[in-house]
Enzyme design. Structure first.
Site, PDB file in Angstrom:
ATOM      1  N   LYS A  22       0.865  -1.232   0.041  1.00 34.63           N
ATOM      2  CA  LYS A  22       0.020   0.172  -0.040  1.00 34.63           C
ATOM      3  C   LYS A  22       0.877   1.491   0.176  1.00 34.63           C
ATOM      4  CE  LYS A  22      -2.138   2.689   3.562  1.00 34.63           C
ATOM      5  NZ  LYS A  22      -1.293   3.322   3.878  1.00 34.63           N
ATOM      6  N   ASN A  23       1.756   1.281   1.077  1.00 32.88           N
ATOM      7  CA  ASN A  23       2.581   2.361   1.051  1.00 32.88           C
ATOM      8  C   ASN A  23       3.652   2.720  -0.313  1.00 32.88           C
ATOM      9  OD1 ASN A  23       1.259   2.932   3.386  1.00 32.88           O
ATOM     10  ND2 ASN A  23       3.251   2.650   4.715  1.00 32.88           N
ATOM     11  N   CYS A 116      -4.974  13.700  12.037  1.00 33.67           N
ATOM     12  CA  CYS A 116      -5.917  12.516  11.903  1.00 33.67           C
ATOM     13  C   CYS A 116      -5.441  11.507  13.016  1.00 33.67           C
ATOM     14  CB  CYS A 116      -5.518  11.814  10.430  1.00 33.67           C
ATOM     15  SG  CYS A 116      -4.318  10.953  10.382  1.00 33.67           S
ATOM     16  N   ARG A 121      -0.391  15.185  12.469  1.00 29.15           N
ATOM     17  CA  ARG A 121       0.823  14.632  11.186  1.00 29.15           C
ATOM     18  C   ARG A 121       0.817  16.188  10.288  1.00 29.15           C
ATOM     19  NH1 ARG A 121      -1.249   8.928   9.156  1.00 29.15           N
ATOM     20  NH2 ARG A 121       0.856   8.903   8.252  1.00 29.15           N
ATOM     21  N   ASP A 306       4.318   0.970  11.737  1.00 31.75           N
ATOM     22  CA  ASP A 306       3.123   0.264  11.059  1.00 31.75           C
ATOM     23  C   ASP A 306       2.893  -0.998  11.691  1.00 31.75           C
ATOM     24  OD1 ASP A 306       2.574   2.718   9.981  1.00 31.75           O
ATOM     25  OD2 ASP A 306       2.722   1.967   7.997  1.00 31.75           O
ATOM     26  N   ARG A 398      -8.585   0.044   4.232  1.00 35.26           N
ATOM     27  CA  ARG A 398      -7.750   1.038   3.548  1.00 35.26           C
ATOM     28  C   ARG A 398      -6.600   0.493   3.078  1.00 35.26           C
ATOM     29  NH1 ARG A 398      -6.197   4.979   7.119  1.00 35.26           N
ATOM     30  NH2 ARG A 398      -4.880   5.404   5.415  1.00 35.26           N
TER      31      ARG A 398
HETATM   32  C1  UD1 Z   1       4.399   6.855   6.028  1.00 34.43           C
HETATM   33  C2  UD1 Z   1       3.477   5.824   5.643  1.00 34.43           C
HETATM   34  C3  UD1 Z   1       3.134   5.457   7.051  1.00 34.43           C
HETATM   35  C4  UD1 Z   1       4.093   5.221   8.062  1.00 34.43           C
HETATM   36  C5  UD1 Z   1       5.305   6.211   8.026  1.00 34.43           C
HETATM   37  C6  UD1 Z   1       6.249   6.058   9.000  1.00 34.43           C
HETATM   38  C7  UD1 Z   1       2.744   6.099   3.491  1.00 34.43           C
HETATM   39  C8  UD1 Z   1       1.215   6.389   2.671  1.00 34.43           C
HETATM   40  N1  UD1 Z   1       2.698   6.193   4.869  1.00 34.43           N
HETATM   41  O1  UD1 Z   1       3.551   8.094   6.357  1.00 34.43           O
HETATM   42  O2  UD1 Z   1       2.143   4.294   6.914  1.00 34.43           O
HETATM   43  O3  UD1 Z   1       3.639   5.170   9.310  1.00 34.43           O
HETATM   44  O4  UD1 Z   1       5.359   6.538   6.655  1.00 34.43           O
HETATM   45  O5  UD1 Z   1       7.091   4.865   8.426  1.00 34.43           O
HETATM   46  O6  UD1 Z   1       3.502   5.777   2.816  1.00 34.43           O
HETATM   47  N2  UD1 Z   1       6.422  14.790  10.159  1.00 34.43           N
HETATM   48  C9  UD1 Z   1       6.630  16.164  10.054  1.00 34.43           C
HETATM   49  N3  UD1 Z   1       6.273  17.047   9.387  1.00 34.43           N
HETATM   50  C10 UD1 Z   1       6.098  16.829   8.085  1.00 34.43           C
HETATM   51  C11 UD1 Z   1       6.149  15.351   7.629  1.00 34.43           C
HETATM   52  C12 UD1 Z   1       6.147  14.409   8.574  1.00 34.43           C
HETATM   53  O7  UD1 Z   1       6.599  16.747  11.494  1.00 34.43           O
HETATM   54  O8  UD1 Z   1       6.129  17.499   7.022  1.00 34.43           O
HETATM   55  C13 UD1 Z   1       6.522  13.831  11.069  1.00 34.43           C
HETATM   56  C14 UD1 Z   1       5.100  13.163  11.417  1.00 34.43           C
HETATM   57  O9  UD1 Z   1       4.529  13.921  12.139  1.00 34.43           O
HETATM   58  C15 UD1 Z   1       5.589  11.773  11.992  1.00 34.43           C
HETATM   59  C16 UD1 Z   1       7.032  11.518  11.620  1.00 34.43           C
HETATM   60  O10 UD1 Z   1       7.465  12.938  10.592  1.00 34.43           O
HETATM   61  O11 UD1 Z   1       5.706  12.110  13.450  1.00 34.43           O
HETATM   62  C17 UD1 Z   1       7.152  10.613  10.498  1.00 34.43           C
HETATM   63  O12 UD1 Z   1       6.253  10.811   9.308  1.00 34.43           O
HETATM   64  P1  UD1 Z   1       6.351  10.481   7.801  1.00 34.43           P
HETATM   65  O13 UD1 Z   1       7.815   9.682   7.796  1.00 34.43           O
HETATM   66  O14 UD1 Z   1       6.281  11.569   6.939  1.00 34.43           O
HETATM   67  O15 UD1 Z   1       5.238   9.624   7.340  1.00 34.43           O
HETATM   68  P2  UD1 Z   1       4.252   9.400   6.386  1.00 34.43           P
HETATM   69  O16 UD1 Z   1       4.798   9.610   5.194  1.00 34.43           O
HETATM   70  O17 UD1 Z   1       3.087  10.290   6.525  1.00 34.43           O
END
Ligand code: UD1
Length: 417
Positions: A22-23, A116, A121, A306, A398
Site C-alpha cells: 500500500k505504501n 488524523c 501529522r 506500522d 484502506r
Molecule cells: C508513511 C506511511 C505510514 C508510515 C510512516 C512512517 C505512506 C502512505 N504512509 O507516512 O504508513 O507510518 O510513513 O513509516 O507511505 N512529520 C513532520 N512534518 C512533516 C512530515 C512528517 O513533523 O512535514 C513527522 C510526522 O508527524 C511523524 C514523522 O514525521 O511524526 C514520520 O512521518 P512520515 O515519515 O512523513 O510518515 P508519512 O509519510 O506520513
C-alpha cells in the site's frame, strides 16, 4: 459497511500470496500523473486508498482502469491542478499528489490535510522543501496554493527528520525540475526505492535511494511505463502475527525477506522459527509465545511503526511482560483500549506501552480506531476464545486486500456481515 466477525482459536496453516505494498502504490499512482502517456502498475492491491487515488487521478484528467490487480493510467490529457476537499479528507496520503501535480502543472491547490488518527501529522517538511525548490505558497481559508512560475529549480534540501512522505514528494517534484536536487537525511524505506525505480524507468535520473542522500537530476519529461509494486512488508508482518498467535505454520509468498529483518528478529525472539526461502518466508509458531526485550520503532531499517499494533496484539498472549516504545507518531496507542476489551493487559504512558502477557483473550465487541489498530484487533480476535465483532472495518480496508477471505483460506473462521 459490514462488520467483521472472527471466531478465535483456529490454527492458521498453509500458504498466502502477500499483496503489493500500500505504501508503495500510493506514491506510484501519484507518479503516473508526471508521465505523459500510459502507465501500467501491476501487483496493485484493491484497497479503499487505491480507489481514492484513482478518484483523484480521474479528477485531474486521467483515464484510469483497474482489472486483475493491474491499474492502467493514461495521463496524456492532464487538465486540473487541484484535489477537491472531500478527496483530501478520504485519504491523508493524498498529500503525495502535491509534488506530482506541481511538477506537471506548475500549480497545485490542496486543502490542508489536518490532523488524523495518529495524532498531529504536519506537512511542514513537504511545504518548506517545495518552497526551497522555488514554489510560492499561499494559505487561504484552509487551502494551500502552490505556484512554481515557469517551473521548479533543483536545490539542496536537508530534512530535519527523514520523513517518508516528504522524501517522496521532493523526489516527485524534482524529477522534472530544472537542475539537480540533493536530499540529505532522506528516508530510506524500500517504498522510496520502488518509487525511484518506477520514475527511472520512465526516464528520470534519480540516484542514491535506500541511502540517506538522494540525488535527482531533473529531466524535461517522463513517459508512461509498466511497473510491478513491491510486496507489502506490513501486511506480511500482520499475517506473521496471525500465525504466531494461533500456533500456526505459514508460508508467505511474494515477500522480500530483506525488507523486514527487524520484524523477523522480534518474532524469533518470541520463539517463532523463521526461514526465508527465496521470495518466500516460512514461519512456525511455538506452543506459547515468549516476551521480548524492549522494542522501539525507528525509521527504516529499524522496527516499523506500522507493525507495532499487530506485534502488541501478539505480545498480549505471550508469557511475561514486554515493553514497546513508539518513536515516530505521537498518538498511536488508541487501539490498545480496544485490545484491552478482549482481555489484553496493556498500559500506555506517552511513548511507552507495557504489555503484560495473559493466558487467554476472550471475544468482545470492539471497533477499529485506525488502519493498523484494526489489524491488531484481527490478530487478537484470532487468539481469543469466542466470536469477536469488529466494527468500523473501513479502516482495515484502506490497507488490506481480501483480509477475511485470506484468513478463511488459512483455516480461520472469519466473515463480514
Ligand atoms: C508513511 C506511511 C505510514 C508510515 C510512516 C512512517 C505512506 C502512505 N504512509 O507516512 O504508513 O507510518 O510513513 O513509516 O507511505 N512529520 C513532520 N512534518 C512533516 C512530515 C512528517 O513533523 O512535514 C513527522 C510526522 O508527524 C511523524 C514523522 O514525521 O511524526 C514520520 O512521518 P512520515 O515519515 O512523513 O510518515 P508519512 O509519510 O506520513
Amino acid at each position: 459497511m459490514p462488520k467483521l466477525y472472527i471466531e478465535g482459536k483456529h490454527q492458521l496453516n498453509g500458504e498466502i500470496e502477500v499483496q503489493g505494498a500500500k505504501n508503495s502504490v500510493l506514491p506510484l499512482l501519484a507518479a503516473t500523473f508526471l508521465c505523459s502517456g500510459i502507465s501500467v502498475i501491476k501487483n496493485c492491491p484493491w484497497l479503499l486508498d487505491v480507489e481514492s487515488s484513482l478518484k483523484i487521478l480521474t479528477h485531474l484528467g486521467c483515464e484510469c482502469k483497474f482489472e486483475d490487480n493491474t491499474v492502467t493510467v493514461n495521463a496524456t490529457n492532464a487538465k486540473n491542478c487541484d484535489i477537491p476537499e472531500e478527496l483530501m479528507r478520504e485519504m491523508r496520503s493524498s498529500v503525495m499528489f502535491l509534488g506530482a501535480i506541481l511538477g506537471r502543472m506548475k500549480r497545485a491547490v490542496i486543502s490542508s490535510p489536518g490532523g488524523c488518527e495518529l495524532g498531529p501529522r504536519p506537512i511542514d517538511l513537504h511545504i518548506s522543501a517545495l518552497k526551497k525548490l522555488g514554489a510560492n505558497v499561499k494559505e487561504d481559508h484552509g487551502f494551500l496554493e502552490f505556484d512554481s512560475g515557469d517551473g521548479l529549480k533543483g536545490c539542496e534540501i536537508t530534512l530535519g527528520f527523514p520523513s517518508v512522505g516528504a522524501t517522496e514528494n521532493i523526489i516527485l517534484s524534482a524529477a522534472t525540475a530544472s537542475g539537480t536536487t540533493v536530499i540529505r537525511n532522506a528516508a530510506r524505506e524500500p517504498e522510496i526505492s520502488d518509487l525511484a525505480d518506477f520514475l527511472n524507468s520512465a526516464g528520470a535520473r534519480i540516484y542514491g535511494c535506500g541511502s540517506d542522500t538522494v540525488i535527482i537530476h531533473g529531466v524535461k519529461a517522463l513517459n508512461g511505463v509498466t511497473h510491478t509494486v513491491i510486496p507489502d512488508r506490513i501486511a506480511a508482518a500482520t499475517y506473521m502475527a496471525a500465525a504466531a498467535v494461533t500456533e500456526g505454520e505459514l508460508t508467505l509468498k511474494n515477500v522480500m525477506p530483506s525488507h523486514f529483518v527487524s520484524i523477523s528478529s522480534v518474532f524469533e525472539n518470541m520463539g517463532c522459527k523463521i526461514e526465508p526461502i527465496g521470495k518466500s518466508l516460512k514461519i512456525w509458531a511455538p506452543k506459547k509465545l515468549k516476551r521480548v526485550p524492549t522494542v522501539r520503532t525507528l525509521v527504516y531499517p529499524g522496527f516499523p511503526t506500522d507493525a507495532g499494533p499487530v506485534l502488541m496484539a501478539a505480545l498480549s498472549v505471550a508469557k511475561g511482560t514486554s515493553v514497546f516504545v513508539e518513536n515516530i507518531f505521537e498518538n498511536r496507542y488508541r487501539y490498545t483500549d480496544e485490545l484491552n476489551r478482549l482481555g489484553a493487559k496493556i498500559k500506555t504512558e506517552a511513548k511507552v506501552a507495557v504489555i503484560e502477557g495473559v493466558d487467554n483473550l476472550s471475544a468482545a465487541k470492539c471497533h477499529c480506531t485506525d488502519l493498523r489498530g484494526g489489524a491488531a484487533l484481527v490478530v487478537a480476535a484470532l487468539a481469543a476464545s469466542g466470536t469477536t465483532e469488529i466494527d468500523k472495518i473501513e479502516h482495515i480496508k484502506r490497507g488490506y486486500e481480501n483480509i477475511s477471505e485470506n484468513l478463511r483460506r488459512l483455516g480461520a473462521v472469519a466473515y463480514e456481515e
